[in-house]
Design an enzyme around this catalytic site. Structure first.
Site, PDB file in Angstrom:
ATOM      1  N   LYS A  83       0.777  -1.293  -0.086  1.00 47.34           N
ATOM      2  CA  LYS A  83      -0.108   0.129   0.114  1.00 47.34           C
ATOM      3  C   LYS A  83       1.062   1.162  -0.142  1.00 47.34           C
ATOM      4  O   LYS A  83       1.646   1.454   1.012  1.00 47.34           O
ATOM      5  CB  LYS A  83      -0.756  -0.048   1.330  1.00 47.34           C
ATOM      6  CG  LYS A  83      -2.230   0.607   1.035  1.00 47.34           C
ATOM      7  CD  LYS A  83      -3.074   0.305   2.289  1.00 47.34           C
ATOM      8  CE  LYS A  83      -4.298   1.095   2.507  1.00 47.34           C
ATOM      9  NZ  LYS A  83      -5.086   1.105   3.702  1.00 47.34           N
TER      10      LYS A  83
HETATM   11  O1  G3P Z   1      -7.997   1.828   5.417  1.00 46.64           O
HETATM   12  C1  G3P Z   1      -8.256   3.114   5.001  1.00 46.64           C
HETATM   13  C2  G3P Z   1      -9.686   3.579   5.359  1.00 46.64           C
HETATM   14  O2  G3P Z   1     -10.862   2.379   5.194  1.00 46.64           O
HETATM   15  C3  G3P Z   1      -9.504   4.173   6.555  1.00 46.64           C
HETATM   16  O3  G3P Z   1     -11.057   4.671   6.833  1.00 46.64           O
HETATM   17  O4  G3P Z   1     -12.552   5.291   8.522  1.00 46.64           O
HETATM   18  O5  G3P Z   1     -10.240   5.882   8.721  1.00 46.64           O
HETATM   19  O6  G3P Z   1     -11.640   7.102   7.170  1.00 46.64           O
HETATM   20  P1  G3P Z   1     -11.410   5.656   7.948  1.00 46.64           P
END
Ligand code: G3P
Length: 218
Positions: A83
């Site tokens: 990633k």
């Molecule tokens: O892993 C990346 C993403 O899914 C993070 O989500 O909820 O922290 O914006 P969030």
């Protein structure tokens, strides 16, 4: 659409994997930090549990540093996906890893032009963050739809990985607009499976079965 679990917690992964619905896992530095264990150990254990793609994120901000971390992470297991952030250095690392046959997930995507660059760099996945756009009064699902349309029209092979999904509705919307993958936290998997009519219906069926069995014994 494939479903990935967005966590670095092995117990959550084991539970949801047991449902038979999991295609892979995504992690990020924030999620890894919650586990208080060495990152390589976390990724190794996740890869042992899940056969599908497991995204492990680099933290270097220069291309050479990203490639060094990527080499170490990719050596952990065959299903590790590297990633990388959607920056010039991340795109350069993506192109070099793609040319070596290493799978990549270009993350922190917030616009269609950024997604086009990830596809041009040969990314396996690009991750638009729907929830974080919603947080600033933008439309995250509209962005996923736009990227999915562009990739279909242009024939890009990069898969649209809808990330930062916060609700079951987000997951259904991402599927409806053509996301190839949705990654979601364990909480959203639990919300997706629940429906009060399912619970009430099951309770009724089991009660009726008891009545039926008692009638046979009478
Ligand atoms: O892993 C990346 C993403 O899914 C993070 O989500 O909820 O922290 O914006 P969030």
């Amino acid at each position: 659409m494939k479903l990935f679990l967005d966590t670095a917690n092995l117990a959550e992964i084991t539970e949801i994997n047991g449902w038979g619905v999991l295609d892979g896992v995504t992690t990020n530095p924030t999620l890894a930090g919650k586990e208080k264990r060495a990152f390589a150990d976390i990724i190794r254990e996740i890869c042992d549990e899940v056969g599908g793609d497991v995204s492990a994120e680099v933290v270097a901000t220069d291309t050479d540093g990203m490639l060094r971390e990527a080499t170490e992470l990719a050596a952990i297991a065959d299903n590790v996906v590297i990633k990388l952030p959607l920056t010039p250095a991340g795109l350069s690392a993506c192109r070099q890893l793609t040319d070596r046959g290493v799978k990549t997930n270009v993350t922190l995507c917030f616009s269609a032009p950024q997604a086009i660059l990830a596809a041009q760099a040969g990314a396996t996945y690009v991750s638009p963050f729907a929830g974080r756009l919603d947080d600033i009064a933008n439309d995250g699902i509209a962005l996923i739809a736009e990227i999915a349309d562009i990739f279909r029209i242009q024939g890009y092979r990069t898969e649209v990985l809808a990330a930062s999904l916060r609700s079951p509705q987000h997951v259904a919307q991402a599927a409806a607009v053509g996301a190839n993958v949705a990654t979601l936290p364990a909480k959203v998997f639990h919300q997706m499976v629940k429906h009060p009519l399912t619970d009430a219906g099951l309770e009724r069926f089991l009660a009726d079965w008891e009545v039926y069995q008692a009638s046979l014994e009478a």
